[in-house]
Design a protein around this motif. Sequence first.
Motif, PDB file in Angstrom:
ATOM      1  N   SER A   1       0.960  -1.052  -0.053  1.00  0.00           N
ATOM      2  CA  SER A   1      -0.047  -0.264  -0.063  1.00  0.00           C
ATOM      3  C   SER A   1       1.393   1.567   0.054  1.00  0.00           C
ATOM      4  O   SER A   1       1.392   1.457   0.165  1.00  0.00           O
ATOM      5  CB  SER A   1      -0.628   0.026   1.144  1.00  0.00           C
TER       6      SER A   1
ATOM      7  N   GLY B   1      -3.313  -0.143  -3.486  1.00  0.00           N
ATOM      8  CA  GLY B   1      -2.565   0.309  -3.085  1.00  0.00           C
ATOM      9  C   GLY B   1      -1.853   1.463  -2.908  1.00  0.00           C
ATOM     10  O   GLY B   1      -0.734   2.074  -2.929  1.00  0.00           O
TER      11      GLY B   1
ATOM     12  N   GLU C   1      -8.709  -3.105  -6.579  1.00  0.00           N
ATOM     13  CA  GLU C   1      -9.342  -3.208  -5.714  1.00  0.00           C
ATOM     14  C   GLU C   1      -8.903  -1.809  -4.380  1.00  0.00           C
ATOM     15  O   GLU C   1      -8.307  -2.277  -4.027  1.00  0.00           O
ATOM     16  CB  GLU C   1      -9.044  -4.569  -4.953  1.00  0.00           C
TER      17      GLU C   1
ATOM     18  N   TYR D   1      -9.419   5.004   6.131  1.00  0.00           N
ATOM     19  CA  TYR D   1      -8.710   5.007   7.142  1.00  0.00           C
ATOM     20  C   TYR D   1      -8.286   6.012   8.427  1.00  0.00           C
ATOM     21  O   TYR D   1      -7.188   5.934   8.484  1.00  0.00           O
ATOM     22  CB  TYR D   1      -7.804   4.075   6.623  1.00  0.00           C
TER      23      TYR D   1
HETATM   24  C1  LIG Z   1      -6.456  -7.024  -0.434  1.00  0.00           C
HETATM   25  C2  LIG Z   1      -6.459  -5.696   0.443  1.00  0.00           C
HETATM   26  N1  LIG Z   1      -7.504  -5.157  -1.011  1.00  0.00           N
HETATM   27  C3  LIG Z   1      -7.136  -4.465  -0.951  1.00  0.00           C
HETATM   28  C4  LIG Z   1      -6.857  -2.805  -0.045  1.00  0.00           C
HETATM   29  C5  LIG Z   1      -6.865  -1.589  -0.642  1.00  0.00           C
HETATM   30  O1  LIG Z   1      -5.543  -1.072  -1.034  1.00  0.00           O
HETATM   31  P1  LIG Z   1      -5.694   0.266  -0.082  1.00  0.00           P
HETATM   32  O2  LIG Z   1      -6.521   0.835   0.515  1.00  0.00           O
HETATM   33  O3  LIG Z   1      -4.517   1.033   0.234  1.00  0.00           O
HETATM   34  O4  LIG Z   1      -5.807   1.146  -1.904  1.00  0.00           O
HETATM   35  C6  LIG Z   1      -6.606  -3.969   1.181  1.00  0.00           C
HETATM   36  C7  LIG Z   1      -5.673  -2.550   2.390  1.00  0.00           C
HETATM   37  O5  LIG Z   1      -5.037  -3.033   2.775  1.00  0.00           O
HETATM   38  C8  LIG Z   1      -5.868  -4.955   1.220  1.00  0.00           C
HETATM   39  O6  LIG Z   1      -5.910  -5.406   2.291  1.00  0.00           O
END
Ligand SMILES: Cc1ncc(COP(=O)(O)O)c(C=O)c1O
Length: 412
Positions: A205, A243, A281, A388
Amino acid sequence: MELRMDAVFGRLRAGLQDALAEAREPLCAYVYDMQALHAHAARTMAALPQQCELFYAIKANSELPVLRTLAPLVHGFEVSSGGELAWVREHFPHTPVIFSGPGKLDGELQAALELGVDGLHLESVHEIERLGSLAARRADVAPGGRVPVLLRINLALDGLAETRLMMGGKPTPFGIPAAGLPAALARLRAYPQLALRGFHFHLLSHQLDAQAHLRLMASYLRQVKLWCAQHGLDIGHINVGGGIGVNYREEQAQFDWQGFCSELARLMQQEAMPGVKLRFELGRYMTAWCGYYAMEVIDIKASYGKTYVVGRGGTHHFRTPPAQGHSHPFHVMPVEAWPYPYARPQAQDTAVSVVGQLCTPKDVLAFDVPVSRVRCGDVLVFPLAGAYAWHISHHDFLRHRHPHQWYLHAEA
Ligand SMILES: Cc1ncc(COP(=O)(O)O)c(C=O)c1O
């Protein structure tokens, strides 16, 4: 990416002034700019290359107005627990859902089978066995009779550029190490009810470097092509995780999503895998900009050469700064009303640290920030608080009252 502080301040100010006039105690609120969320999400989606999909990772912020704004724009929602799955299915029965996350319970796998998901991301051989056994006992696992699954792989890559938050590329509890793939595929084949639809990666991330992220995408594409050839696989998706980061320290230096997407389109042409979609995602990048945390200043004091501004609320509402280890940017919104008969405490032309009401020295939201003037009764507004933030905070520590939650233009 602009923070639109002027525009939002105008609306915030009007709302906050009314709230302050009526309030019987100092103000503390989350304010969400739903118009900004809609515009940002629409721009993000419009830049996506063909053959790409974008799901919103609801763990970043799962408030209903946020989800209602995003649902018509994104390809679906990503959930990481039975609770998130139930929440989405209750309110969005027709929105496509994908289900990730480590340590899924049998009850959560069962719920995914019952409620129907577009993809279940499996994290270990034991999870394959448990889902396979549950599916084998059901006649109605999916319309086609098979459960769509993706294997989450923890891929170690030469020269992987690390960010501040790594979920893979090294020893972690997430996914199946690449060397374990043949064994995982063998177990998957033992369950005809499970259909392998692809691979899932979420190695990191906080990515702020678009070029580094493109290199990561290229590695995923090449690796999956190789696995498909080696193991004779016919897949439909590569889930490249979330991420994309948000730069809290330098607001003007953000991830170049538009540039990233145009180069990704070229990359996908070069590395063509006909019929295979790339699925994102994203959590933080989608919602961080739409949220503001506002706290009224209760006290200002000097202690051994440092100046502390004590706000109504704290990290039990807004844990983002200590979670990221940063000093969160904030703006002072002057409020003229002062109800007491004595002089108003203030700090002028000095550096201040902003703390909350918790009885711990860790309750710090910003530190050593120069301000021209801040007074008791003014309101501090922290931008970049839409992801978050409330959802990762320990709300009931000390049992302070929860902040108000306001949605500007919730109809957007
Ligand atoms: C499996 C998975 N997908 C997506 C995300 C979303 O990540 P971000 O908010 O960094 O885009 C996370 C966050 O921890 C995750 O664990």
